[in-house]
Every structure is written in structure tokens, then in C-alpha cells.
Design an enzyme around this catalytic site. Sequence first.
Site, PDB file in Angstrom:
ATOM      1  N   ARG A 101      20.565  55.656  14.089  1.00 16.14           N
ATOM      2  CA  ARG A 101      21.835  56.339  13.867  1.00 16.14           C
ATOM      3  C   ARG A 101      21.583  57.603  13.045  1.00 16.14           C
ATOM      4  O   ARG A 101      21.038  57.520  11.941  1.00 16.14           O
ATOM      5  CB  ARG A 101      22.808  55.424  13.119  1.00 16.14           C
ATOM      6  CG  ARG A 101      24.056  56.130  12.658  1.00 16.14           C
ATOM      7  CD  ARG A 101      25.013  55.183  11.947  1.00 16.14           C
ATOM      8  NE  ARG A 101      26.174  55.902  11.522  1.00 16.14           N
ATOM      9  CZ  ARG A 101      26.542  56.088  10.253  1.00 16.14           C
ATOM     10  NH1 ARG A 101      25.833  55.581   9.252  1.00 16.14           N
ATOM     11  NH2 ARG A 101      27.620  56.784   9.958  1.00 16.14           N
ATOM     12  N   HIS A 145      29.292  63.882   9.232  1.00 15.14           N
ATOM     13  CA  HIS A 145      28.801  63.207   8.032  1.00 15.14           C
ATOM     14  C   HIS A 145      28.816  64.246   6.906  1.00 15.14           C
ATOM     15  O   HIS A 145      27.792  64.580   6.334  1.00 15.14           O
ATOM     16  CB  HIS A 145      27.407  62.614   8.274  1.00 15.14           C
ATOM     17  CG  HIS A 145      27.001  61.541   7.311  1.00 15.14           C
ATOM     18  ND1 HIS A 145      26.627  60.271   7.702  1.00 15.14           N
ATOM     19  CD2 HIS A 145      26.913  61.528   5.965  1.00 15.14           C
ATOM     20  CE1 HIS A 145      26.312  59.533   6.644  1.00 15.14           C
ATOM     21  NE2 HIS A 145      26.469  60.291   5.555  1.00 15.14           N
ATOM     22  N   GLU A 190      32.598  57.548   6.872  1.00 15.30           N
ATOM     23  CA  GLU A 190      33.193  57.329   5.552  1.00 15.30           C
ATOM     24  C   GLU A 190      34.230  58.390   5.189  1.00 15.30           C
ATOM     25  O   GLU A 190      34.050  59.146   4.212  1.00 15.30           O
ATOM     26  CB  GLU A 190      32.098  57.269   4.481  1.00 15.30           C
ATOM     27  CG  GLU A 190      31.064  56.188   4.770  1.00 15.30           C
ATOM     28  CD  GLU A 190      30.020  56.036   3.675  1.00 15.30           C
ATOM     29  OE1 GLU A 190      29.982  56.873   2.754  1.00 15.30           O
ATOM     30  OE2 GLU A 190      29.229  55.086   3.735  1.00 15.30           O
ATOM     31  N   ASN A 310      30.250  50.361   6.712  1.00 10.05           N
ATOM     32  CA  ASN A 310      29.180  50.537   5.730  1.00 10.05           C
ATOM     33  C   ASN A 310      29.539  49.710   4.503  1.00 10.05           C
ATOM     34  O   ASN A 310      30.628  49.877   3.946  1.00 10.05           O
ATOM     35  CB  ASN A 310      29.052  52.011   5.312  1.00 10.05           C
ATOM     36  CG  ASN A 310      28.691  52.904   6.488  1.00 10.05           C
ATOM     37  OD1 ASN A 310      28.342  52.426   7.562  1.00 10.05           O
ATOM     38  ND2 ASN A 310      28.778  54.215   6.276  1.00 10.05           N
ATOM     39  N   TYR A 312      28.170  48.315   0.691  1.00  9.66           N
ATOM     40  CA  TYR A 312      27.175  48.405  -0.382  1.00  9.66           C
ATOM     41  C   TYR A 312      27.468  47.451  -1.526  1.00  9.66           C
ATOM     42  O   TYR A 312      26.574  46.871  -2.115  1.00  9.66           O
ATOM     43  CB  TYR A 312      27.082  49.842  -0.914  1.00  9.66           C
ATOM     44  CG  TYR A 312      26.403  50.764   0.055  1.00  9.66           C
ATOM     45  CD1 TYR A 312      25.019  50.890   0.080  1.00  9.66           C
ATOM     46  CD2 TYR A 312      27.132  51.490   0.982  1.00  9.66           C
ATOM     47  CE1 TYR A 312      24.376  51.713   0.993  1.00  9.66           C
ATOM     48  CE2 TYR A 312      26.505  52.316   1.914  1.00  9.66           C
ATOM     49  CZ  TYR A 312      25.124  52.425   1.906  1.00  9.66           C
ATOM     50  OH  TYR A 312      24.492  53.233   2.818  1.00  9.66           O
ATOM     51  N   GLU A 362      25.683  50.974   7.899  1.00  7.78           N
ATOM     52  CA  GLU A 362      24.872  51.267   6.712  1.00  7.78           C
ATOM     53  C   GLU A 362      24.923  50.073   5.781  1.00  7.78           C
ATOM     54  O   GLU A 362      25.988  49.472   5.586  1.00  7.78           O
ATOM     55  CB  GLU A 362      25.413  52.467   5.919  1.00  7.78           C
ATOM     56  CG  GLU A 362      25.220  53.801   6.556  1.00  7.78           C
ATOM     57  CD  GLU A 362      25.735  54.937   5.665  1.00  7.78           C
ATOM     58  OE1 GLU A 362      25.777  54.783   4.432  1.00  7.78           O
ATOM     59  OE2 GLU A 362      26.105  55.977   6.246  1.00  7.78           O
TER      60      GLU A 362
END
Length: 459
Positions: A101, A145, A190, A310, A312, A362
Site C-alpha cells: 500500500r 495521504h 485518516e 488504521n 495504533y 496500518e
Amino acid sequence: MSMLDISAAAHVPTAPSGLSLPAPETLQQLGQRFTWGVATAAFQIEGANQTDGRGESIWDRFCATPGKVRNGDDGSQACDHYRRWPQDVALMRQLGIDAYRFSIAWPRVQALGHGAWNDKGIAFYDRLIDALLDAGIQPHATLYHWDLPQALQDEGGWLSRVTVQRFAEYAERMGRLFGDRMHSLATHNEPWCTAVLGHETGQFAPGWRDQVAAVQVSHNLLLSHGLALQALRAAGVKCPLGIVLNQSSRSAAKPKDQPAADLAYAKFVRRFMDPLLLGRYPQLDGFVQPTALEGDMALIRQPLDFLGINYYTRLWVSQDGLPPPAELGRTDMGWEIYPDGLRELLVGLQREYPLPPIYIMENGMANADQVVDGQVQDLERVDYLRRHLQALAEAKAEGVDIRGYFAWSLMDNFEWDSGYAKRFGLVHVDYATQQRTPKASFDWYRRTAQATRQGAANA
Ligand code: IFM
């Protein structure tokens, strides 16, 4: 939480260096057709920001503004991927992944964000995509992005509906050029970061501090997504189309913190999920509504072929200022390591929305990695990846349609306002020499993907 049959592979693998690694786990629930990938983004790796007709982006301008980025770092060289991409594709092949990606830098293919297309910039992505396909690696691209052409920022940026229109034109062009070779195209990465970090807190480009503008920017980003999907489909682009959102589960420190945790979740997750999948904004006290014109909500709610997530860390809310327990520690970003939040998030989303297939686009950690005797023993990262993959397998066992996982990131790179101080890669990059050194996590990831494919095939 369901208990899973995660059997350790028969042997403890050894990195070529002789370094002992935890055994790769056969996460068989992920299945034989599961997509194993790695991710990057243009501004973070490409460098060559004034080469071959690339235009200025808002991140070039932001980096050049004193005090915005740690150590005054910028994207002029980054990982020099614009020149070294063949070597990076070779690394991916060595890693044995199914998919890569990356993002397309809008100012590289259209310097001003409107008008002339830049053939040299387009040729770069053209070659990259072909080389990936030749290497047996599926290309997955993100169209935005965070590197908006500065010329569009000068005309109002994402606060302006002109940018929304321009984005749809850009998306359509990229779809016509590359769509037949792509395994997926995502509009945004995002959008929360663009809206909030870019326009409310000022931590990211373009560095605005305007809460009202941020709410409207968030809406305009969604509009641009909807318009782009319409344009791509009208142009006959057939690859799966979607969007990538950063998301977290929410935890209230005490029962009295629950309403605040719900609001935090609404501002972070529901802010995008509700319009995209339900066609409306959350209605709860404290959630500021954008100005939506007639037809906007229907435009935003285009069918999604996939949703990229994504993950985290979790959202932790305590009005008394209690810190999260952080039983597994924190990453070098200071983010709590909380793998079960991934399972909790996905299972919750499954309950709340009519979800399309999910890709984790991600997941990874910043770690204070050091090269010692030519090796990087990032066992903390191995543990982080292992625990999150396990949480993902649990979510899948609980019925969530998860199709793939992309580790962030292939290699160390420019970590936005942290500059080059934070390392997320499976490959270490020495920025002075551009030497790439695969870390222990690289080897572990390769073996884990392999073992999982084999385990699922034999099951
Ligand atoms: O490096 C970023 C990436 O660009 C977007 N998602 C989070 C990563 C780590 O902060």
C-alpha cells in the site's frame, strides 16, 4: 472474548544474523486467502520534492516554517524512494508479502492540483505499479495521504468546495490511468488527521488552529470522497474502492467517564463512520454539526467496496486525569500498547454498522531501534505485531470480515511533525547513507505470513 487455536510453529526461527526470534504463530483463522502487506506514504518516503516537475505541497511549506517539524526535518530526501524504488520493491519481494500500500503524491502528478498533468510524475507510479505486479505484489494506492498541492491551499484548501471538485477530477484521472492494475484505490488516508491535526490543533500542515473550520474541513473531505467514488465508477474503474480511517476503541477510566468516552469516540470514529455508512452525523451533546447542503449526505454515502482501518492504540478517557494502565507499555510515540482494542473496535463496528470487507491498512509501532553489529533487534515490535495479529484473528473468529493486514511501515520514514526521530519500519534506514537494514521484525513477519498460509492450507 473467544479462545483461539493459535499453535506455535514447530521451530523457533532464527534470523539470518543468528538472532533468536519468538516463534511465528500460525494465525490460521486469518485464512489462506488473507492479504499480508506493508504500507508507506509518498511524502514520508519519496524525497525528490523538486524533481521532474513535482509541485510544492502543504507539507513542503509546513516543513519550511520554523518550529513546525522536529529538528527542522523535511521531505526533500526522506528515503530517496523516488530513485531507489527498485531496491525497495526487491526488499518487499524478499519479505514475501502479497500486497503493498502506497500513496500517490497529488503534486507530483499535477503540480498545481488543477490544469496540466505531469507526465514524469505519472511515469514514476506507472513503473512502480508494473514492477510490483512483476514481483507478484498487489498494488493498493491511496489518493490523498496529506500532501495537498500548495496552490490549492492558497485558494482555501479543504475549506473550499473547489478543492472537493479538484480532488474528484484528480481521482478520476488516476483511476483511468492505473485502475485496471490496482487491487484497491482508497480516496483518503485518516481524514481525522487532516481535519483535526491540520486545522484544529495546528500540529500538521497546513497548521490552522480553527475548530469551526476543522469541522467543515472534515465534511468537505467526506464530500470529496463521495464525489471521487462517483467519478471513478462513472469512468468505469473496476478495482475495489474505499477509504482508510484511523480508529480506536474507547475506554472510560471510571463509570462517570463513560459519556465523555462516548463523545470522544463520536468525534474520532462516528464522525466518519456515521455519514459514510448511515448517511447522517452523530446526534449527541457536544458533537458539533458541520454545515451540510442538500444532497451532501447522499453524496457521501456511496457504496464502499472495502473499508481500511488504521489502529495504533485506544482512546482512554479520564476526567480526573488518570493515565491508562499501559500494562504492555508504550511505544516510542508515547502511545499505550493495547492490542485488545483492535478486537473490541472491530467487533463493536460490526454490531453498529453494515460493514463492507475490512482491511487493516496500518498497524505498527515506533521503537527506539539501534543498529548493533549490523542488526536491529526490535523484539518489542515483534511482540506488538504478534499481539495485534492475534487480536485480529480473534475479531475474525467473532465474525468480522477481515481480508488483510498491512504493517506500518515497510521502512523507517518521515514521521510528520516528529521528523525522522521516530522509527516505524520493518527495515531500518540510515538517512545519511540510505542504507536499508531489515530488522528482526522483517524476518518474523515474513515467517509468520508464510506459516499462516501453510497452516491454513493444511487445516
Ligand atoms: O506515519 C503515520 C502515517 O502516515 C499515518 N498513520 C499513522 C502513522 C504513524 O503515526
